[in-house]
Design an enzyme around this catalytic site. Sequence first.
Site, PDB file in Angstrom:
ATOM      1  N   LYS A  56       0.851  -1.188   0.000  1.00 47.65           N
ATOM      2  CA  LYS A  56       0.000   0.000   0.000  1.00 47.65           C
ATOM      3  C   LYS A  56       0.884   1.235   0.000  1.00 47.65           C
ATOM      4  CE  LYS A  56       0.537   1.971   3.393  1.00 47.65           C
ATOM      5  NZ  LYS A  56       1.750   2.568   4.047  1.00 47.65           N
ATOM      6  N   TYR A  97      -4.613   4.249   6.211  1.00 44.61           N
ATOM      7  CA  TYR A  97      -5.156   3.282   7.184  1.00 44.61           C
ATOM      8  C   TYR A  97      -6.499   3.767   7.728  1.00 44.61           C
ATOM      9  CZ  TYR A  97      -0.746   0.718   7.222  1.00 44.61           C
ATOM     10  OH  TYR A  97       0.337  -0.029   6.859  1.00 44.61           O
TER      11      TYR A  97
HETATM   12  P1  NAD Z   1      12.349   1.731   2.822  1.00 46.69           P
HETATM   13  O1  NAD Z   1      12.901   3.065   2.476  1.00 46.69           O
HETATM   14  O2  NAD Z   1      12.809   1.112   4.094  1.00 46.69           O
HETATM   15  O3  NAD Z   1      12.649   0.696   1.648  1.00 46.69           O
HETATM   16  C1  NAD Z   1      12.492   1.043   0.294  1.00 46.69           C
HETATM   17  C2  NAD Z   1      13.418   0.179  -0.526  1.00 46.69           C
HETATM   18  O4  NAD Z   1      13.315   0.563  -1.906  1.00 46.69           O
HETATM   19  C3  NAD Z   1      14.895   0.365  -0.143  1.00 46.69           C
HETATM   20  O5  NAD Z   1      15.513  -0.886  -0.058  1.00 46.69           O
HETATM   21  C4  NAD Z   1      15.472   1.173  -1.299  1.00 46.69           C
HETATM   22  O6  NAD Z   1      16.837   0.875  -1.536  1.00 46.69           O
HETATM   23  C5  NAD Z   1      14.608   0.668  -2.457  1.00 46.69           C
HETATM   24  N1  NAD Z   1      14.573   1.569  -3.604  1.00 46.69           N
HETATM   25  C6  NAD Z   1      14.623   1.161  -4.883  1.00 46.69           C
HETATM   26  N2  NAD Z   1      14.593   2.198  -5.722  1.00 46.69           N
HETATM   27  C7  NAD Z   1      14.538   3.303  -4.956  1.00 46.69           C
HETATM   28  C8  NAD Z   1      14.506   4.684  -5.258  1.00 46.69           C
HETATM   29  N3  NAD Z   1      14.497   5.143  -6.511  1.00 46.69           N
HETATM   30  N4  NAD Z   1      14.461   5.545  -4.228  1.00 46.69           N
HETATM   31  C9  NAD Z   1      14.430   5.121  -2.944  1.00 46.69           C
HETATM   32  N5  NAD Z   1      14.479   3.796  -2.614  1.00 46.69           N
HETATM   33  C10 NAD Z   1      14.523   2.913  -3.606  1.00 46.69           C
HETATM   34  O7  NAD Z   1      10.766   1.861   2.786  1.00 46.69           O
HETATM   35  P2  NAD Z   1       9.720   0.862   3.441  1.00 46.69           P
HETATM   36  O8  NAD Z   1       9.279   1.424   4.748  1.00 46.69           O
HETATM   37  O9  NAD Z   1      10.233  -0.506   3.415  1.00 46.69           O
HETATM   38  O10 NAD Z   1       8.472   1.045   2.435  1.00 46.69           O
HETATM   39  C11 NAD Z   1       8.415   0.350   1.193  1.00 46.69           C
HETATM   40  C12 NAD Z   1       6.945   0.201   0.795  1.00 46.69           C
HETATM   41  O11 NAD Z   1       6.293  -0.584   1.781  1.00 46.69           O
HETATM   42  C13 NAD Z   1       6.160   1.505   0.709  1.00 46.69           C
HETATM   43  O12 NAD Z   1       5.250   1.441  -0.361  1.00 46.69           O
HETATM   44  C14 NAD Z   1       5.412   1.564   2.013  1.00 46.69           C
HETATM   45  O13 NAD Z   1       4.194   2.284   1.922  1.00 46.69           O
HETATM   46  C15 NAD Z   1       5.169   0.116   2.290  1.00 46.69           C
HETATM   47  N6  NAD Z   1       5.066  -0.181   3.727  1.00 46.69           N
HETATM   48  C16 NAD Z   1       4.001  -0.874   4.161  1.00 46.69           C
HETATM   49  C17 NAD Z   1       3.866  -1.154   5.495  1.00 46.69           C
HETATM   50  C18 NAD Z   1       2.685  -1.950   5.982  1.00 46.69           C
HETATM   51  O14 NAD Z   1       2.513  -2.064   7.185  1.00 46.69           O
HETATM   52  N7  NAD Z   1       1.909  -2.547   5.090  1.00 46.69           N
HETATM   53  C19 NAD Z   1       4.822  -0.711   6.407  1.00 46.69           C
HETATM   54  C20 NAD Z   1       5.919  -0.018   5.936  1.00 46.69           C
HETATM   55  C21 NAD Z   1       6.041   0.262   4.583  1.00 46.69           C
END
Ligand code: NAD
Length: 367
Positions: free
Chosen positions: A131, A215
């Site tokens: 999401k 949410y």
């Molecule tokens: P994060 O920043 O920790 O991870 C993002 C990943 O994408 C990193 O490994 C990064 O290296 C990679 N990436 C690839 N191309 C990129 C670019 N151009 N710029 C930046 N990063 C790039 O983020 P996250 O918290 O893991 O979130 C990732 C996704 O998961 C989002 O869509 C977020 O909304 C979703 N999420 C969902 C939940 C949930 O509870 N369902 C919780 C957290 C995050």
Amino acid sequence: MIDSSRRAILASLGAGMMLSGMSGSAATRPARKIGYAIVGLGSYATRQIMPNFARCDHARLVALVSGTPAKLDQYGADYGIPRTHRYSYADFDRIRDNPDIDIVYVVLPNSLHAEYSIRAAQAGKHVMCEKPMAVSVAECEAMIAACRKAGTKLMIGYRSRFEPYNRLAIDLARAGHVGRTQIITADHGFPIRPDQWRLDRLLSGGGSMMDIGIYSLNAARYLSGEEPVEVTAVEATDRSDPRFHTVEDKINFLLRFPSGIIANCVSSYSSSHNGYRVSGTQGWIDMEPATSYAGQVMTIRKDGVTAPRTLPAPAKNQFAGQLDHMAECIISGATPIVAGEEGLADLRVIEAIYRSAADGRSIRMSA
Ligand code: NAD
């Protein structure tokens, strides 16, 4: 009313049977678990998703996709993923040739969801996407169309639908346990740290609404079981705060549903909230925290008596539950309970929320 409540409970019980692995006899179960490739080895993927494959009955981690070779080495070693099953973004389309990969789980920044989901479908893979599903209605529609064309399934990572207290809240609210629902309040927010992609509109598609306010919106929709017909939003963002140069901070919104339910929702990047309350004609159902990773607390007030409601610890947490649900849908041919249309429905409302806040007027939703 009674019919639709009963239908909702039966549907929910059906999903519950799938979740608890009761949907097929041992004889009909496939010998191999369904294989997932994780795309994007960031915080959510590595801390919440990947460790929970160990709790799954039908899903296993078989491949990794990352732009950082050191992460592929580290997590590849940790999870026993062979080099042949580790991909860079440049290599991504080679997943087509890997029969171990059934599902591609996109856990990238929001504006990359559509591209990688569509490329996964074009490679013949089922898609699980985090999401928000994407950053616009048009992107959501393109993802649904790509999966339909490829004949692959699409599910959105709405994990709360696999969390027992949220499931109970849905059943109770829709069955009228505290009378007919009148008002839903849903509040989500956290003070955001600076210097991250969530604060860059090009990567996030928006601010608190896309990330955490979703949410509140999703809960209002799943607790009511209805789609809003009118949306009214107000935004307050201090644009001199370097965190909010390109995205919004607070954006609160009201949703009016066809039955007359009103949802009053908070989305904030500068204050802490995680809860909702369903208020009916005979009491209320309260959850605080509601959509956290663990530790849900439910309190019910009915006919003047307030009491906590506790459930036994589930055999499977919400993360393993969602991973197994998609795997079971592939095994059984069923449609995920949170398919692409569910993500699209949220994005339709989010676009209306942004339009309402920008124009200073209520937005009527077309059916
Ligand atoms: P994060 O920043 O920790 O991870 C993002 C990943 O994408 C990193 O490994 C990064 O290296 C990679 N990436 C690839 N191309 C990129 C670019 N151009 N710029 C930046 N990063 C790039 O983020 P996250 O918290 O893991 O979130 C990732 C996704 O998961 C989002 O869509 C977020 O909304 C979703 N999420 C969902 C939940 C949930 O509870 N369902 C919780 C957290 C995050």
